[in-house]
Write a protein that holds these residues in place. Structure first.
Motif, short mmCIF file in Angstrom:
data_model
loop_
_atom_site.label_atom_id
_atom_site.label_comp_id
_atom_site.label_asym_id
_atom_site.label_seq_id
_atom_site.Cartn_x
_atom_site.Cartn_y
_atom_site.Cartn_z
N VAL A 6 0.90 -1.26 -0.05
CA VAL A 6 -0.17 -0.11 0.09
C VAL A 6 0.92 1.43 0.03
O VAL A 6 0.54 2.28 -0.69
CB VAL A 6 -1.10 0.01 1.22
CG1 VAL A 6 -0.31 0.01 2.32
CG2 VAL A 6 -1.97 1.30 1.08
N ASP A 7 1.92 1.36 0.77
CA ASP A 7 2.84 2.33 0.83
C ASP A 7 3.37 2.65 -0.78
O ASP A 7 3.61 3.75 -1.19
CB ASP A 7 3.94 2.37 1.62
CG ASP A 7 3.68 2.23 3.17
OD1 ASP A 7 2.40 2.96 3.50
OD2 ASP A 7 4.31 1.78 3.97
N GLU A 8 3.73 1.63 -1.43
CA GLU A 8 4.14 1.70 -2.70
C GLU A 8 2.97 2.33 -3.73
O GLU A 8 3.26 3.17 -4.47
CB GLU A 8 4.76 0.39 -3.35
CG GLU A 8 5.20 0.40 -4.84
CD GLU A 8 5.52 -1.16 -5.34
OE1 GLU A 8 5.23 -1.34 -6.41
OE2 GLU A 8 5.97 -1.69 -4.39
N ALA A 9 1.88 1.87 -3.53
CA ALA A 9 0.55 2.35 -4.30
C ALA A 9 0.46 3.96 -3.92
O ALA A 9 -0.02 4.60 -4.98
CB ALA A 9 -0.70 1.46 -3.89
N LYS A 10 0.63 4.23 -2.76
CA LYS A 10 0.34 5.94 -2.35
C LYS A 10 1.25 6.62 -3.12
O LYS A 10 1.23 7.60 -3.47
CB LYS A 10 0.27 5.91 -0.72
CG LYS A 10 -0.64 5.81 -0.04
CD LYS A 10 -0.51 6.02 1.31
CE LYS A 10 -0.72 7.59 1.37
NZ LYS A 10 -0.57 7.87 3.06
N SER A 11 2.57 5.71 -2.80
CA SER A 11 3.76 6.86 -3.82
C SER A 11 3.55 6.70 -5.35
O SER A 11 3.82 7.85 -6.00
CB SER A 11 5.21 6.12 -3.49
OG SER A 11 6.20 6.78 -4.09
N ARG A 12 3.10 5.73 -5.81
CA ARG A 12 2.99 5.67 -7.09
C ARG A 12 1.82 6.72 -7.55
O ARG A 12 2.03 7.52 -8.75
CB ARG A 12 2.39 4.45 -7.61
CG ARG A 12 2.23 4.09 -9.18
CD ARG A 12 1.81 2.76 -9.58
NE ARG A 12 0.31 2.27 -8.99
CZ ARG A 12 0.33 1.40 -8.02
NH1 ARG A 12 1.26 0.90 -7.50
NH2 ARG A 12 -0.81 1.13 -7.53
N ILE A 13 0.67 6.72 -6.75
CA ILE A 13 -0.49 7.54 -7.29
C ILE A 13 -0.30 9.05 -6.76
O ILE A 13 -0.82 9.98 -7.79
CB ILE A 13 -1.71 7.35 -6.50
CG1 ILE A 13 -3.20 7.93 -6.89
CG2 ILE A 13 -1.74 7.67 -5.06
CD1 ILE A 13 -3.40 7.28 -8.25
N GLU A 14 0.61 9.39 -5.95
CA GLU A 14 1.00 10.81 -5.69
C GLU A 14 1.67 11.43 -7.10
O GLU A 14 1.57 12.49 -7.52
CB GLU A 14 1.93 10.80 -4.41
CG GLU A 14 1.38 10.77 -3.38
CD GLU A 14 2.38 10.93 -2.01
OE1 GLU A 14 3.54 11.17 -2.44
OE2 GLU A 14 1.83 10.82 -1.05
N LYS A 15 2.74 10.66 -7.61
CA LYS A 15 3.20 10.80 -9.00
C LYS A 15 2.47 11.13 -10.00
O LYS A 15 2.80 11.90 -11.00
CB LYS A 15 4.18 9.93 -9.39
CG LYS A 15 5.52 9.84 -8.27
CD LYS A 15 6.44 8.73 -8.68
CE LYS A 15 7.51 8.36 -7.56
NZ LYS A 15 8.28 7.28 -8.00
N LEU A 16 1.32 10.52 -10.11
CA LEU A 16 0.26 10.83 -11.15
C LEU A 16 -0.66 11.98 -10.89
O LEU A 16 -1.46 12.53 -11.84
CB LEU A 16 -0.61 9.54 -11.32
CG LEU A 16 0.19 8.44 -11.52
CD1 LEU A 16 -0.92 7.10 -11.57
CD2 LEU A 16 0.92 8.45 -13.13
#
Length: 216
Positions: free
Chosen positions: A179-189
Motif C-alpha cells: 500500500v505504501d508503494e501504491a500511495k507513492s505511485r499515485i502521488e506521482k500521477l
C-alpha cells in the motif's frame, strides 16, 4: 477569535482554524454561510470574512466527501452519544456471539477471495460487488483494491483523489499488500491541486474519527 454576533440568533467564530457557529434554531453550515454572506454586504468585518472563507472551504470539502459515496461516508460514522449502553450479556449470549463472529469472519474471507479472483480475471464489475460491502465493514484490503480500481478507472470512473484516500485508509491497517508503494505511485500521477484536496480529505477524516481504536 471571539464570537461575532451576526443577528439575534446566529454567532460565528474560528476555533483552531475551523469555522464554528452557534444558533438556537440549529441552522446548518450552508445556511449559516448564506446569512453571514448577506450580513457582510452591509458590514465590514475582517474576522467575519475570515470565518466565511473558512466555512465555504469546509462546506466544499464536506460536499466532496459526500460525492465519494456511502463507502467513505459510512467509514466516518460515529456512535450516537444518546445510544443506551447495552446490558451485560449472559454466558449463552456470549457463546452465540462468538459463533456468529466466526461465521462472519468466514463469510468475509469468502467474499474477499471471490472479489480478488474477479479482479485478477478483469471482471471489475463483479469485483466491485464484493469489495464495496467489505469496505463498508472497514476491510482495509478491500480498500486497497478499490484504490487500484479508482486509480486505473477499472469498473469505476478514474479518480486519483479517491484512489489516494482509499490507499491511505488501507495504509492504516495491517494488510499483506504494497500500500505504501501504491500511495507513492499515485502521488506521482496527481496534480498539485489533486494531492492537496486528497490530503485535506484525509485530515478531515482523521479529525472526525479521533480517538482511533483497533487497527486505526
Amino acid at each position: 477569535m471571539k464570537w461575532i454576533i451576526i443577528n439575534e440568533d446566529l454567532r460565528v467564530r474560528l476555533e483552531d482554524g475551523k469555522p464554528k457557529h452557534s444558533s438556537r434554531q440549529g441552522v446548518l453550515l450552508e445556511q449559516a454561510i448564506e446569512v453571514v454572506d448577506f450580513w457582510l454586504r452591509t458590514n465590514e468585518n475582517a474576522e467575519a470574512q475570515a470565518w466565511l472563507d473558512g466555512a465555504e472551504d469546509e462546506l466544499d470539502l464536506q460536499k466532496r466527501i459526500a460525492r465519494m459515496g456511502p463507502t467513505l461516508r459510512e467509514l466516518l460514522w460515529l456512535p450516537d452519544e444518546t445510544t443506551p449502553r447495552p446490558e451485560p450479556a449472559s454466558t449463552s449470549e456470549l457463546r452465540a456471539r462468538a459463533v456468529s463472529e466466526r461465521e462472519e469472519e468466514r463469510n468475509t474471507q469468502r467474499e474477499f477471495t471471490q472479489g480478488e479472483e474477479a479482479f485478477r480475471l478483469g471482471d471489475y464489475d463483479k469485483a466491485l460487488e464484493h469489495f464495496r460491502p467489505l469496505a463498508k465493514k472497514d476491510n482495509r484490503s478491500a480498500y486497497f483494491y478499490l484504490g487500484q480500481m479508482c486509480e486505473k478507472g477499472e469498473g469505476v470512473p478514474q479518480d486519483y483523489v479517491k484512489a489516494y484516500v482509499f490507499f491511505d485508509i488501507a495504509a492504516h491497517g495491517k494488510i499483506p499488500y504494497p500500500v505504501d508503494e501504491a500511495k507513492s505511485r499515485i502521488e506521482k500521477l496527481m496534480s498539485a491541486e489533486e494531492l492537496q484536496e486528497a490530503r485535506r480529505i484525509v485530515r478531515y477524516m482523521m479529525a472526525l474519527t479521533i480517538p482511533f481504536e483497533g487497527n486505526f
